[in-house]
Design an enzyme around this catalytic site. Structure first.
Site, PDB file in Angstrom:
ATOM      1  N   GLU A 213      48.957  44.291  39.716  1.00  0.00           N
ATOM      2  CA  GLU A 213      49.439  43.091  38.972  1.00  0.00           C
ATOM      3  C   GLU A 213      48.336  42.437  38.429  1.00  0.00           C
ATOM      4  OE1 GLU A 213      52.424  40.698  37.583  1.00  0.00           O
ATOM      5  OE2 GLU A 213      52.299  42.815  38.160  1.00  0.00           O
TER       6      GLU A 213
ATOM      7  N   GLN B 194      57.506  50.749  39.598  1.00  0.00           N
ATOM      8  CA  GLN B 194      57.513  50.173  40.781  1.00  0.00           C
ATOM      9  C   GLN B 194      58.422  48.884  40.652  1.00  0.00           C
ATOM     10  OE1 GLN B 194      54.211  47.793  42.696  1.00  0.00           O
ATOM     11  NE2 GLN B 194      54.212  49.770  43.839  1.00  0.00           N
TER      12      GLN B 194
ATOM     13  N   CYS C 200      52.178  44.261  48.046  1.00  0.00           N
ATOM     14  CA  CYS C 200      51.481  43.198  47.509  1.00  0.00           C
ATOM     15  C   CYS C 200      51.479  41.670  48.472  1.00  0.00           C
ATOM     16  CB  CYS C 200      52.277  42.544  46.281  1.00  0.00           C
ATOM     17  SG  CYS C 200      51.739  41.081  45.229  1.00  0.00           S
TER      18      CYS C 200
ATOM     19  N   ASN D  20      44.816  54.724  50.382  1.00  0.00           N
ATOM     20  CA  ASN D  20      44.474  53.568  49.550  1.00  0.00           C
ATOM     21  C   ASN D  20      43.610  52.646  50.080  1.00  0.00           C
ATOM     22  OD1 ASN D  20      46.039  50.927  47.691  1.00  0.00           O
ATOM     23  ND2 ASN D  20      44.554  52.316  46.861  1.00  0.00           N
ATOM     24  N   GLY D  21      42.663  52.144  49.329  1.00  0.00           N
ATOM     25  CA  GLY D  21      41.705  50.922  49.632  1.00  0.00           C
ATOM     26  C   GLY D  21      40.432  51.320  49.921  1.00  0.00           C
ATOM     27  N   GLU D  22      39.706  50.712  49.304  1.00  0.00           N
ATOM     28  CA  GLU D  22      38.187  50.607  49.271  1.00  0.00           C
ATOM     29  C   GLU D  22      37.492  52.016  48.736  1.00  0.00           C
ATOM     30  OE1 GLU D  22      35.569  47.467  49.476  1.00  0.00           O
ATOM     31  OE2 GLU D  22      37.827  47.655  49.809  1.00  0.00           O
TER      32      GLU D  22
END
Length: 330
Positions: free
Chosen positions: A9, A68, A98, A199-201
């Protein structure tokens, strides 16, 4: 093995999706969230958030784009999903990831991970509105402030009818602070009978390899790492290591390829964003690009204090990204 382009977003919207998928390497992308609150969303809203709907749900490069939805009312979510499904997206995704306080205060995103029963009702209602042949996925975090209900939440979504999950391996309270707890992706994958992506980093090829090794997931979704390094997915596909990617000659070639894409991005932003906000969008992307490209740092330094799009045009022309303003006006 799939590489997915994350929804972000305020950052990874239509112009940046279009640019990054032109570079290539992604199996599909996901839009920023469409917020469902108080009413069923109309067709025009979805067409605005995902112009790809006019092209069979694909970017100009042909990458499928899932749209989404974010909200907490099962009936409104289902109604909105029905409107959206009729427009023919490449898939429909649900947002339970989120962490933004404003969104969470209005019962949207990751705050719902304290209510697995509600997740199940939302997923079930939306599943009934989504045609069986259309991909139906959800993105979740590990919890609100702890991970105790992570598996339960994943199972609730899958039992409700979600056929794919993406797990951002942090809690809402973690925000975007490292580390990402990739081992939890594996625990969730062991507990559900659907594909689970991590997902992530993931900022580089070595992160991607470690993420897959720790999580056991073959599919990885890239977010800020993709924005900071637009060629990351393509290099992973080609099997190029971070050592190879650090070659200054390669970085110079990539920057040369990126320059017309920056021009294209700027043109799309100018068309879609109010003039007073357009320079901020370019600065935002350059702020991440400068992690990997010295030329991006120089360009960022030159546009950092500018407020008017016309001033930015002049600087972009000086850097060889746009034609000189007088040529543009001719």
């Amino acid at each position: 093995m799939r590489l997915l382009l994350a929804p972000m977003e305020g950052l990874l919207d239509f112009p940046l999706r279009d640019v990054l998928t032109r570079v290539g390497g992604y199996d599909h992308a996901v839009t920023e969230f469409a917020r469902v609150s108080g009413t069923v969303l109309p067709r025009r809203y979805f067409r605005r958030i995902s112009p790809e709907l006019a092209s069979a749900g694909r970017t100009s490069a042909g990458t499928p784009v899932r749209v989404q939805l974010l909200g907490s009312d099962p009936a409104l979510m289902a109604g909105s999903a029905g409107v959206l499904a009729a427009l023919g997206p490449a898939g429909i995704d649900l947002n339970f990831g989120c962490p933004a306080p404003t969104v969470n205060r209005h019962r949207g995103g990751a705050v719902l991970l304290d209510e697995p029963e509600l997740l199940h009702r939302i997923a079930g209602a939306v599943r009934a509105a989504v045609p069986r042949g259309m991909p139906f996925s959800a993105k979740m975090r590990l919890g609100v402030s702890e991970t105790a209900r992570a598996v339960e939440c994943a199972q609730a979504l899958v039992d409700g009818g979600v056929d794919e999950l993406v797990v951002h391996a942090r809690t809402k309270a973690d925000g975007y602070r490292p580390p990402a707890h990739w081992e939890w992706v594996g625990r969730i994958a062991d507990a559900v009978p659907v594909a689970v992506a991590a997902n992530g980093e993931v900022w580089c090829e070595a992160d991607w390899r470690r993420c897959r090794a720790v999580s056991g997931a073959s599919d990885v979704m890239l977010g800020r790492g993709a924005v900071a390094d637009p060629f990351l997915a393509r290099r992973i596909r080609l099997g190029l290591t971070d050592e190879a990617a650090a070659d200054p000659a390669l970085r110079e070639r990539e920057w040369a390829e990126l320059r017309p894409l920056l021009a294209h991005f700027w043109q799309l932003v100018r068309m879609r964003v109010a003039a007073r906000h357009a320079p901020g969008r370019l600065k935002q992307w350059l702020g991440l690009l400068r992690r990997n490209y010295p030329a991006a740092q120089r360009l960022f330094d030159d546009v950092r204090v500018l407020r008017l799009p016309q001033e930015v045009d002049v600087v972009l022309a000086r850097h060889g990204i746009l034609a000189a303003p007088e040529a543009l006006a001719a």
